[in-house]
Design an enzyme around this catalytic site. Structure first.
Site, PDB file in Angstrom:
ATOM      1  N   GLY A 232      46.276  45.597  29.429  1.00 34.72           N
ATOM      2  CA  GLY A 232      45.915  44.570  28.469  1.00 34.72           C
ATOM      3  C   GLY A 232      45.223  43.416  29.160  1.00 34.72           C
ATOM      4  O   GLY A 232      45.246  43.310  30.386  1.00 34.72           O
TER       5      GLY A 232
ATOM      6  N   GLY B 223      43.992  39.079  28.656  1.00 27.97           N
ATOM      7  CA  GLY B 223      44.047  37.831  27.917  1.00 27.97           C
ATOM      8  C   GLY B 223      42.956  36.913  28.408  1.00 27.97           C
ATOM      9  O   GLY B 223      41.991  37.356  29.043  1.00 27.97           O
TER      10      GLY B 223
ATOM     11  N   VAL C 272      46.700  42.213  32.555  1.00 22.01           N
ATOM     12  CA  VAL C 272      48.049  42.703  32.813  1.00 22.01           C
ATOM     13  C   VAL C 272      47.959  44.166  33.197  1.00 22.01           C
ATOM     14  O   VAL C 272      47.279  44.962  32.535  1.00 22.01           O
ATOM     15  CB  VAL C 272      48.957  42.513  31.586  1.00 22.01           C
TER      16      VAL C 272
ATOM     17  N   LYS D 273      50.786  40.370  35.801  1.00 17.86           N
ATOM     18  CA  LYS D 273      49.703  39.580  35.210  1.00 17.86           C
ATOM     19  C   LYS D 273      48.907  38.966  36.349  1.00 17.86           C
ATOM     20  O   LYS D 273      49.438  38.186  37.141  1.00 17.86           O
ATOM     21  CB  LYS D 273      50.275  38.486  34.310  1.00 17.86           C
TER      22      LYS D 273
ATOM     23  N   ASP E 198      51.827  29.814  20.860  1.00 19.53           N
ATOM     24  CA  ASP E 198      50.975  30.956  20.543  1.00 19.53           C
ATOM     25  C   ASP E 198      51.806  32.106  19.972  1.00 19.53           C
ATOM     26  O   ASP E 198      51.671  33.257  20.372  1.00 19.53           O
ATOM     27  CB  ASP E 198      50.211  31.424  21.781  1.00 19.53           C
TER      28      ASP E 198
END
Length: 312
Positions: A54, A56, A61, A76, A173
């Site tokens: 993933g 961001g 990550v 991360k 968030d």
């Protein structure tokens, strides 16, 4: 009891995604390469990055392996462009410290922080639990969720948010893409823009001011202080989305969405689809324009948990 099913329509709202399928790691195309850490050269190279799972804002990550403790972890990693900024290391370290200050079964656990994965260049990183599941944005878009499961997931998210607030933080968030769902639990992740309660919104930090437009509280758009009520508003939108598959306004652009947060009353929570009346009433209160009129996250968690038990 007859389990009522509802199938939310496909989601189109963009969001950061960090996910791992139940049977295999979801492989995504890496945005940047880290050749020196693709495989460890010696036992001193603790973390082996195996596959990106993933990405961001300014980081990725990875599914990784901890060769010291011999276990899978999520790492991360800040991308090189962001890592070159003067305060990049401190910002990621502060995120790790905020995560480490919360011990709760529905908040992701952090294991380690470092600033050099390899010898070639500084690479700030955080290691944390590798969650064997999918994020809620993907899950609810692809599967039919029973009312019972939706209530349980909502209660667990609210319980996690309550724990965040008890630690003196505001997540800022809360959204489906930042909730990982496994077979038996929901876990809140991504504390990248979290701040202490009572902080001022800084115009010099646009990412902190906005977070994700679909879930931002109105007071954050008008210069108000960051309080736990900001997260409760986001939680209310998440619950509305979870039960209906859409946002509580009909808008077509980001600008219209931001204006709606400040000026337009949201659509009332549904009194149909089997949603209990006390849950619908609570959801309406979460979306109040006045932060003082919203319940706290602990009340939200308790109401959803009681509704879950009544339906079970």
């Amino acid at each position: 009891m007859t389990t009522r099913q509802f199938s939310p329509p496909a989601r189109t709202r963009p969001g950061r995604t960090v996910s791992r399928s139940r049977r295999a790691v979801r492989r995504v195309q890496p945005r940047f390469t880290l050749p020196a850490v693709a495989a460890p050269k010696s036992p001193g190279d603790r973390y082996e990055l195996r596959a990106p799972i993933g990405r961001g804002s300014g980081s990725e990550v990875w599914h990784a392996h901890d060769h010291v403790l011999d276990r899978p972890v999520a790492v991360k990693v800040m991308d090189p462009e962001h890592a070159a900024r003067p305060r990049a290391r401190d910002e990621l370290r502060d995120e790790a410290r905020r995560m480490a200050s919360i011990a709760h079964p529905h908040v992701v656990r952090v294991h380690d922080f470092g600033d050099r994965l390899c010898d070639t260049r500084p690479t700030p990183f955080i290691t944390m639990d590798l969650l064997d599941g999918r994020n809620l944005h993907e899950l609810a878009g692809d599967e039919r969720l029973s009312l019972l499961r939706a209530l349980r997931i909502g209660a667990q998210i609210a319980d996690a948010v309550s724990a965040v607030h008890a630690s003196g933080l505001v997540h800022l968030d809360v959204k489906p893409a930042n909730v990982m769902v496994t077979a038996d639990r929901a876990t809140v992740v991504d504390f990248g823009i979290s701040v202490p309660a009572g902080s001022c919104v800084s115009p010099a930090r646009p990412s902190v001011v906005l977070g994700t437009p679909a879930y931002v509280a109105p007071e954050r758009l008008t210069g108000g202080l960051v309080t736990p009520a900001c997260d409760v508003y986001s939680l209310g939108i998440l619950l509305f989305w979870l039960f209906t598959g859409r946002l509580p306004w009909t808008v077509h652009t980001t600008t219209q969405l931001l204006v709606a947060h400040v000026r337009s009353e949201p659509e009332p929570f549904p009194r149909r689809r089997g949603v209990p009346g006390e849950v619908a009433e609570l959801g309406d209160r979460c979306l109040a324009k006045d932060p003082a009129a919203r319940p706290d996250a602990r009340e939200v968690a308790g109401t959803l948990a009681r509704a879950f038990l009544a339906e079970a």
